[in-house]
Design a protein around this motif. Structure first.
Motif, mmCIF file in Angstrom:
data_model
loop_
_atom_site.group_PDB
_atom_site.id
_atom_site.type_symbol
_atom_site.label_atom_id
_atom_site.label_comp_id
_atom_site.label_asym_id
_atom_site.label_seq_id
_atom_site.Cartn_x
_atom_site.Cartn_y
_atom_site.Cartn_z
ATOM 1 N N GLY A 186 49.197 29.914 1.103
ATOM 2 C CA GLY A 186 48.358 29.506 2.213
ATOM 3 C C GLY A 186 47.359 28.433 1.866
ATOM 4 N N PHE A 187 46.385 28.305 2.738
ATOM 5 C CA PHE A 187 45.445 27.201 2.679
ATOM 6 C C PHE A 187 44.001 27.693 2.653
ATOM 7 C CE2 PHE A 187 49.316 25.764 4.607
ATOM 8 C CZ PHE A 187 49.528 24.526 4.029
ATOM 9 N N TYR A 188 43.194 26.961 1.934
ATOM 10 C CA TYR A 188 41.741 27.069 2.019
ATOM 11 C C TYR A 188 41.238 25.724 2.522
ATOM 12 C CZ TYR A 188 41.325 31.537 -0.383
ATOM 13 O OH TYR A 188 41.384 32.871 -0.705
ATOM 14 N N LEU A 189 40.344 25.740 3.500
ATOM 15 C CA LEU A 189 39.843 24.529 4.137
ATOM 16 C C LEU A 189 38.386 24.291 3.742
ATOM 17 C CD1 LEU A 189 41.233 25.309 7.708
ATOM 18 C CD2 LEU A 189 42.406 24.185 5.813
ATOM 19 N N MET A 190 38.037 23.047 3.484
ATOM 20 C CA MET A 190 36.656 22.699 3.154
ATOM 21 C C MET A 190 35.803 22.791 4.417
ATOM 22 S SD MET A 190 36.396 22.136 -0.080
ATOM 23 C CE MET A 190 34.780 21.388 -0.127
ATOM 24 N N GLN A 191 34.674 23.505 4.306
ATOM 25 C CA GLN A 191 33.720 23.644 5.411
ATOM 26 C C GLN A 191 32.323 23.744 4.826
ATOM 27 O OE1 GLN A 191 34.681 26.963 7.962
ATOM 28 N NE2 GLN A 191 36.775 26.302 8.260
ATOM 29 N N ASP A 192 31.327 23.545 5.691
ATOM 30 C CA ASP A 192 29.951 23.749 5.257
ATOM 31 C C ASP A 192 29.760 25.223 4.917
ATOM 32 O OD1 ASP A 192 29.263 21.103 5.663
ATOM 33 O OD2 ASP A 192 28.488 21.453 7.683
ATOM 34 N N ASN A 193 28.953 25.491 3.876
ATOM 35 C CA ASN A 193 28.661 26.885 3.549
ATOM 36 C C ASN A 193 27.712 27.478 4.585
ATOM 37 O OD1 ASN A 193 26.146 25.885 2.835
ATOM 38 N ND2 ASN A 193 26.315 26.432 0.679
ATOM 39 N N VAL A 194 27.429 28.751 4.447
ATOM 40 C CA VAL A 194 26.610 29.466 5.431
ATOM 41 C C VAL A 194 25.236 28.817 5.586
ATOM 42 C CG1 VAL A 194 25.570 31.694 6.006
ATOM 43 C CG2 VAL A 194 27.858 31.612 5.032
ATOM 44 N N GLN A 195 24.651 28.346 4.482
ATOM 45 C CA GLN A 195 23.339 27.700 4.541
ATOM 46 C C GLN A 195 23.428 26.280 5.107
ATOM 47 O OE1 GLN A 195 24.577 29.070 1.588
ATOM 48 N NE2 GLN A 195 23.496 31.003 1.830
ATOM 49 N N GLY A 196 24.643 25.728 5.134
ATOM 50 C CA GLY A 196 24.838 24.382 5.670
ATOM 51 C C GLY A 196 24.401 23.279 4.727
ATOM 52 N N ASN A 197 24.175 23.619 3.452
ATOM 53 C CA ASN A 197 23.677 22.601 2.533
ATOM 54 C C ASN A 197 24.730 22.043 1.588
ATOM 55 O OD1 ASN A 197 23.948 24.899 1.003
ATOM 56 N ND2 ASN A 197 21.908 24.834 0.101
#
Length: 160
Positions: free
Chosen positions: A46-57
């Protein structure tokens, strides 16, 4: 069937299934299903997608479409095999994950792994990850086949 031929067939099937379908999630879900169905001796694809972390930093990998047991939801860049693929922007062919410094064991049954980053405009946007319960399951033919698939995925990835 030789692995080279198997990956040629898998890649043709992936291209045919994704042809004309604009939904990234639908395409990634079908690709993971094809891999899980067609490859022997694997326990996760499967896949892992790059996203902002929970803190958004900062960015991190977040679980995307996959086939297999429940998996780690978030992986920091630079941690584990997937995070290393992102940090180094390079494919990872790991014969024995237990010998990989910092390996993240989402499934204790996994013993080898191949991870290929998906790169758009020189930025890693995701990784394709395949795990096996067997040590040494993946070789250069697997890596070449998966890298060919990722090259295709990069052509259908939504442009920003």
């Amino acid at each position: 069937m030789a692995k080279v031929e198997l990956y040629r067939e898998i890649n043709m099937q992936v291209k045919a299934l994704c042809d004309g379908e604009p939904s990234l999630i639908a395409n990634l879900a079908n690709i993971s299903a094809i891999l899980f169905d067609r490859l022997v001796d694997i326990n996760w694809a499967g896949f892992y997608l790059m996203q902002d972390n929970v803190q958004g930093n900062e960015q991190e990998l977040v679980l995307g479409p996959f086939q297999g047991k429940a998996a780690c939801v978030r992986i920091p860049v630079g941690r584990g095999v997937c995070g290393t693929a992102v940090a180094d922007k390079t494919s990872q062919l790991i014969e024995d994950v237990h010998a990989f410094d910092g390996h993240i064991a989402c499934d204790a049954a996994s013993n080898s792994e191949v991870v290929v980053p998906i790169i758009i405009n020189d930025v890693v946007v995701a990784v394709l990850d395949i795990d096996s319960p067997s040590i040494g399951r993946f070789d250069q033919d697997d890596l070449n086949g998966v890298e060919t698939m990722v090259s295709f995925i990069e052509t259908i990835w939504p442009k920003k």
